[in-house]
Design a protein around this motif. Structure first.
Motif, mmCIF file in Angstrom:
data_model
loop_
_atom_site.group_PDB
_atom_site.id
_atom_site.type_symbol
_atom_site.label_atom_id
_atom_site.label_comp_id
_atom_site.label_asym_id
_atom_site.label_seq_id
_atom_site.Cartn_x
_atom_site.Cartn_y
_atom_site.Cartn_z
ATOM 1 N N PRO A 33 3.840 5.510 5.049
ATOM 2 C CA PRO A 33 2.544 5.357 5.736
ATOM 3 C C PRO A 33 2.687 4.733 7.121
ATOM 4 C CG PRO A 33 2.827 3.605 4.145
ATOM 5 C CD PRO A 33 4.000 4.520 3.960
ATOM 6 N N TYR A 34 1.673 4.947 7.966
ATOM 7 C CA TYR A 34 1.683 4.396 9.314
ATOM 8 C C TYR A 34 0.529 3.428 9.550
ATOM 9 C CZ TYR A 34 -1.892 7.949 10.240
ATOM 10 O OH TYR A 34 -3.024 8.732 10.192
ATOM 11 N N PRO A 77 -0.550 -5.667 9.562
ATOM 12 C CA PRO A 77 0.637 -5.343 10.369
ATOM 13 C C PRO A 77 1.136 -3.934 10.053
ATOM 14 C CG PRO A 77 0.851 -7.491 9.320
ATOM 15 C CD PRO A 77 -0.344 -6.841 8.703
ATOM 16 N N ALA A 78 1.973 -3.406 10.916
ATOM 17 C CA ALA A 78 2.524 -2.070 10.710
ATOM 18 C C ALA A 78 3.246 -2.030 9.358
ATOM 19 C CB ALA A 78 3.479 -1.713 11.811
ATOM 20 N N PRO A 79 2.927 -1.046 8.510
ATOM 21 C CA PRO A 79 3.622 -0.965 7.229
ATOM 22 C C PRO A 79 5.053 -0.483 7.404
ATOM 23 C CG PRO A 79 2.179 0.936 7.524
ATOM 24 C CD PRO A 79 1.910 0.006 8.684
ATOM 25 N N LYS A 80 5.883 -0.772 6.439
ATOM 26 C CA LYS A 80 7.246 -0.269 6.438
ATOM 27 C C LYS A 80 7.207 1.203 6.058
ATOM 28 C CE LYS A 80 11.852 -0.979 4.427
ATOM 29 N NZ LYS A 80 12.509 -0.895 5.732
ATOM 30 N N ILE A 81 7.784 2.028 6.905
ATOM 31 C CA ILE A 81 7.747 3.474 6.656
ATOM 32 C C ILE A 81 8.459 3.774 5.336
ATOM 33 C CG2 ILE A 81 8.325 5.732 7.566
ATOM 34 C CD1 ILE A 81 6.317 4.041 9.238
ATOM 35 N N GLY A 82 7.768 4.495 4.470
ATOM 36 C CA GLY A 82 8.327 4.847 3.168
ATOM 37 C C GLY A 82 7.914 3.947 2.037
ATOM 38 N N VAL A 83 7.167 2.882 2.335
ATOM 39 C CA VAL A 83 6.768 1.932 1.289
ATOM 40 C C VAL A 83 5.254 1.972 1.122
ATOM 41 C CG1 VAL A 83 6.696 -0.497 0.583
ATOM 42 C CG2 VAL A 83 8.719 0.412 1.751
ATOM 43 N N ILE A 84 4.807 2.252 -0.104
ATOM 44 C CA ILE A 84 3.389 2.320 -0.420
ATOM 45 C C ILE A 84 2.948 0.991 -1.017
ATOM 46 C CG2 ILE A 84 1.625 3.509 -1.785
ATOM 47 C CD1 ILE A 84 2.885 5.193 0.420
ATOM 48 N N VAL A 85 1.867 0.416 -0.494
ATOM 49 C CA VAL A 85 1.304 -0.814 -1.026
ATOM 50 C C VAL A 85 0.222 -0.457 -2.038
ATOM 51 C CG1 VAL A 85 0.084 -2.958 -0.491
ATOM 52 C CG2 VAL A 85 1.767 -2.036 1.122
ATOM 53 N N ASP A 86 0.456 -0.778 -3.297
ATOM 54 C CA ASP A 86 -0.493 -0.451 -4.358
ATOM 55 C C ASP A 86 -1.681 -1.413 -4.356
ATOM 56 O OD1 ASP A 86 1.017 1.714 -5.288
ATOM 57 O OD2 ASP A 86 2.248 0.394 -6.556
#
Length: 284
Positions: free
Chosen positions: A128-129, A275-284
């Protein structure tokens, strides 16, 4: 927390992609060939965005395109070898996004497109972005909705194809009266005219509407963080564009362009973004 497998070869794949043949249409109604990789400079690339979401994706009366998703898509397209003039923008309504990708009508979609399991059965996502949260927008003078449970027996609007209203009815307010319209602008008109009581979608989208000059002081956010919405960039299932776009997003965060886009599009609304999410990590 759910983690995507983001290939370490993404950067290499991006470099290799610059020699491939582009496939986007050269008009607003055209499409692209299934499974192809647009990448040659000067060739068209077709990108799906929202046309009616201020601060996210908006087509202005003079034919320009503005918003955070537009800025992200423009950056990604450039990393794929396309200048802004190469981009053909196409409207991607919530109910149409999977179909547009599956038919090859667009090369990728950046349209407040939340990643979820159901959609991942049909398309792939880079990102995600952006991490947003579901909230509600109500009239500024309405003090009857102070908690999510207060939405019971209220007329709750969202757009066809969005899961926002159904999430509220399922999880917090089973007596909410769902109203589905074709676009958020229609919901906003209904809210202003007291035909509906609340509009629900992501807080980033709601903040964009509330910040418009003609609506300042008329609406307010409920402040309910009802869900985590991980915005991703949709591509065809199995497309190599996923890895290439992930590499572009990582670069956008690293070089500060992501922060600049957030400030330019959300700053005027005082939106407190994550903040910018880590690309490839989904926050549930």
């Amino acid at each position: 927390m759910k983690i995507f497998k983001v290939t370490t070869a993404a950067a290499a794949a991006l470099a290799l992609s610059l020699g491939a043949t582009a496939c986007g249409s050269d008009d607003d109604e055209g499409g692209s060939s299934s499974g192809s990789t647009p990448s040659a400079a000067g060739e068209k690339i077709t990108v799906g965005i929202k046309y009616d979401q201020p601060g996210i994706g908006l087509k202005t009366p003079d034919g320009k395109y503005t918003g955070f998703d537009v800025d992200v898509a423009t950056y990604v397209a450039k990393e794929l070898g396309h200048e802004p003039g190469d981009i053909v923008w196409k409207e991607a309504k919530s109910a149409d996004r999977e179909t547009l990708l599956q038919r090859g009508d667009v090369d990728f979609i950046a349209a407040s497109y939340s990643i979820n399991d159901e959609r991942e059965q049909k398309v792939d996502f880079a990102g995600p972005y952006l991490l947003a949260h579901q909230d509600v927008l109500v009239r500024a003078d309405d003090d009857s909705i102070k908690t999510p449970e207060d939405l019971n027996n209220k007329k709750l609007c969202s757009v066809t194809g969005s899961t926002s209203a159904q999430n509220i009815k399922t999880d917090v307010a089973p007596q909410a009266q769902l109203q589905e319209y074709g676009g958020y602008s229609e919901c906003l008109t209904g809210l202003e005219n007291e035909v509906i009581d609340a509009l629900t979608t992501d807080d980033s989208i709601l903040a964009g509407y509330a910040a418009q000059d003609q609506f300042k002081g008329k609406f307010k956010l409920g402040g309910f963080k009802l869900s985590n919405e991980n915005y991703g960039i949709g591509v065809q299932k199995g497309s190599e564009l996923k890895a290439q776009i992930n590499a572009a997003l990582e670069k956008m965060v690293a070089d500060g362009s992501w922060d600049k886009a957030v400030e330019a599009n959300f700053g005027p609304a005082n939106y407190q973004n994550e903040p910018a999410p880590k690309i490839g990590v989904i926050v549930d």
